[in-house]
Design a protein around this motif. Structure first.
Motif, PDB file in Angstrom:
ATOM      1  N   ALA A  31     -36.143  -3.568  22.260  1.00 58.62           N
ATOM      2  CA  ALA A  31     -36.437  -3.824  23.674  1.00 58.62           C
ATOM      3  C   ALA A  31     -35.189  -4.275  24.433  1.00 58.62           C
ATOM      4  CB  ALA A  31     -37.538  -4.876  23.792  1.00 58.62           C
ATOM      5  N   LYS A  32     -34.276  -4.999  23.770  1.00 58.35           N
ATOM      6  CA  LYS A  32     -33.032  -5.433  24.417  1.00 58.35           C
ATOM      7  C   LYS A  32     -32.077  -4.263  24.647  1.00 58.35           C
ATOM      8  CE  LYS A  32     -33.111 -10.114  22.560  1.00 58.35           C
ATOM      9  NZ  LYS A  32     -32.448 -11.061  21.638  1.00 58.35           N
ATOM     10  N   ILE A  33     -32.074  -3.318  23.736  1.00 57.60           N
ATOM     11  CA  ILE A  33     -31.179  -2.168  23.816  1.00 57.60           C
ATOM     12  C   ILE A  33     -31.720  -1.111  24.778  1.00 57.60           C
ATOM     13  CG2 ILE A  33     -30.179  -0.276  22.471  1.00 57.60           C
ATOM     14  CD1 ILE A  33     -30.247  -2.109  20.058  1.00 57.60           C
ATOM     15  N   GLU A  34     -33.004  -1.087  24.975  1.00 56.60           N
ATOM     16  CA  GLU A  34     -33.672  -0.021  25.707  1.00 56.60           C
ATOM     17  C   GLU A  34     -33.121   0.270  27.105  1.00 56.60           C
ATOM     18  OE1 GLU A  34     -38.102   0.680  27.335  1.00 56.60           O
ATOM     19  OE2 GLU A  34     -37.949   0.094  25.246  1.00 56.60           O
ATOM     20  N   THR A  90     -36.573   4.386  30.293  1.00 58.50           N
ATOM     21  CA  THR A  90     -36.181   4.192  31.686  1.00 58.50           C
ATOM     22  C   THR A  90     -37.143   4.919  32.617  1.00 58.50           C
ATOM     23  OG1 THR A  90     -33.886   3.979  31.011  1.00 58.50           O
ATOM     24  CG2 THR A  90     -34.294   4.465  33.324  1.00 58.50           C
ATOM     25  N   ILE A  91     -37.535   6.117  32.231  1.00 53.66           N
ATOM     26  CA  ILE A  91     -38.521   6.853  33.029  1.00 53.66           C
ATOM     27  C   ILE A  91     -39.824   6.069  33.089  1.00 53.66           C
ATOM     28  CG2 ILE A  91     -39.939   8.947  33.096  1.00 53.66           C
ATOM     29  CD1 ILE A  91     -37.541  10.400  31.780  1.00 53.66           C
ATOM     30  N   ASN A  92     -40.203   5.499  31.975  1.00 53.21           N
ATOM     31  CA  ASN A  92     -41.427   4.700  31.911  1.00 53.21           C
ATOM     32  C   ASN A  92     -41.350   3.522  32.874  1.00 53.21           C
ATOM     33  OD1 ASN A  92     -43.893   3.678  31.086  1.00 53.21           O
ATOM     34  ND2 ASN A  92     -43.085   2.752  29.242  1.00 53.21           N
ATOM     35  N   LYS A  93     -40.227   2.835  32.901  1.00 45.55           N
ATOM     36  CA  LYS A  93     -40.074   1.671  33.773  1.00 45.55           C
ATOM     37  C   LYS A  93     -39.988   2.062  35.242  1.00 45.55           C
ATOM     38  CE  LYS A  93     -38.012  -1.472  30.489  1.00 45.55           C
ATOM     39  NZ  LYS A  93     -36.818  -2.204  30.090  1.00 45.55           N
ATOM     40  N   LEU A  94     -39.269   3.131  35.553  1.00 41.96           N
ATOM     41  CA  LEU A  94     -39.060   3.500  36.951  1.00 41.96           C
ATOM     42  C   LEU A  94     -40.279   4.177  37.573  1.00 41.96           C
ATOM     43  CD1 LEU A  94     -35.408   4.863  36.792  1.00 41.96           C
ATOM     44  CD2 LEU A  94     -36.173   2.659  37.672  1.00 41.96           C
ATOM     45  N   VAL A  95     -40.949   5.014  36.799  1.00 40.60           N
ATOM     46  CA  VAL A  95     -42.023   5.825  37.363  1.00 40.60           C
ATOM     47  C   VAL A  95     -43.408   5.263  37.051  1.00 40.60           C
ATOM     48  CG1 VAL A  95     -43.014   8.147  37.383  1.00 40.60           C
ATOM     49  CG2 VAL A  95     -40.553   7.862  37.222  1.00 40.60           C
ATOM     50  N   LYS A 105     -50.157   4.342  27.619  1.00 36.54           N
ATOM     51  CA  LYS A 105     -50.093   5.645  26.951  1.00 36.54           C
ATOM     52  C   LYS A 105     -48.646   6.041  26.658  1.00 36.54           C
ATOM     53  CE  LYS A 105     -54.350   7.532  28.847  1.00 36.54           C
ATOM     54  NZ  LYS A 105     -54.943   8.566  29.717  1.00 36.54           N
ATOM     55  N   ALA A 106     -47.763   5.745  27.587  1.00 36.91           N
ATOM     56  CA  ALA A 106     -46.351   6.073  27.400  1.00 36.91           C
ATOM     57  C   ALA A 106     -45.744   5.261  26.262  1.00 36.91           C
ATOM     58  CB  ALA A 106     -45.590   5.831  28.687  1.00 36.91           C
ATOM     59  N   SER A 107     -46.143   4.000  26.139  1.00 40.73           N
ATOM     60  CA  SER A 107     -45.592   3.191  25.044  1.00 40.73           C
ATOM     61  C   SER A 107     -46.108   3.674  23.690  1.00 40.73           C
ATOM     62  CB  SER A 107     -45.907   1.715  25.263  1.00 40.73           C
ATOM     63  OG  SER A 107     -47.287   1.488  25.212  1.00 40.73           O
ATOM     64  N   LEU A 113     -42.575   8.890  18.971  1.00 40.85           N
ATOM     65  CA  LEU A 113     -41.323   9.637  19.073  1.00 40.85           C
ATOM     66  C   LEU A 113     -40.148   8.967  18.364  1.00 40.85           C
ATOM     67  CD1 LEU A 113     -41.337  10.820  22.796  1.00 40.85           C
ATOM     68  CD2 LEU A 113     -41.766  12.191  20.765  1.00 40.85           C
ATOM     69  N   ALA A 114     -40.216   7.662  18.165  1.00 40.20           N
ATOM     70  CA  ALA A 114     -39.073   6.931  17.608  1.00 40.20           C
ATOM     71  C   ALA A 114     -38.614   7.468  16.247  1.00 40.20           C
ATOM     72  CB  ALA A 114     -39.382   5.442  17.539  1.00 40.20           C
ATOM     73  N   PRO A 115     -39.501   7.736  15.289  1.00 42.74           N
ATOM     74  CA  PRO A 115     -39.006   8.291  14.015  1.00 42.74           C
ATOM     75  C   PRO A 115     -38.374   9.675  14.170  1.00 42.74           C
ATOM     76  CG  PRO A 115     -41.210   7.408  13.735  1.00 42.74           C
ATOM     77  CD  PRO A 115     -40.923   7.413  15.197  1.00 42.74           C
TER      78      PRO A 115
END
Length: 139
Positions: A31-34, A90-95, A105-107, A113-115
């Motif tokens: 979360a800090k790197i995101e 970033t798209i998740n946070k902005l939009v 749902k996005a999270s 997708l992370a793996p």
């Protein structure tokens, strides 16, 4: 050569997500790197899309240097996908920040997708190295 170098750099950024996604206590670090990862991802996504456009605009390279053209297309496709996946936060946070259901749902999608991001990052390192070698051999 710059296409291969940028793909390797982006892939190095993507590979830690593979390690962090397998450890539940590492979510705080992720979360800090995101925020940085997201903006870098968006820039590289556009860079990869520009590379794909370059391939399409230079279709005549397919007759002169088919291996180089295919390498450039593959590398830039991976770069665009990696950039999009890294920029997803970033798209998740902005939009999506105004809609709680969409953000949830996005999270969940991000967790799935992370793996794949790490595996694609490893592939990106190999393709980036090949792009550098191919730039000396074919172009």
């Amino acid at each position: 050569m710059q296409w291969g170098i940028t793909l390797i750099l982006l892939s190095i950024i993507a590979v830690p997500s593979l390690i962090l996604s397998r450890k539940p206590e590492a979510k705080e670090l992720l979360a800090k790197i995101e925020p940085y990862q997201g903006w870098i991802g968006l820039v590289f996504c556009f860079w990869g899309i520009w590379g794909i456009i370059t391939c399409v605009l230079n279709l005549d390279w397919l007759t002169k240097w088919p291996v180089w053209w295919a390498t450039l297309l593959a590398g830039n496709s991976i770069e665009a996908i990696l950039g999009f996946m890294l920029g997803f936060g970033t798209i998740n946070k902005l939009v999506l920040s105004k809609n709680a259901t969409a953000q949830e749902k996005a999270s969940r999608l991000r967790e799935k997708l992370a793996p794949k991001l790490g595996k694609l990052g490893i592939l990106g390192i190999f393709v980036g190295i090949w792009m550098i070698v191919a730039s000396f051999l074919f172009f």
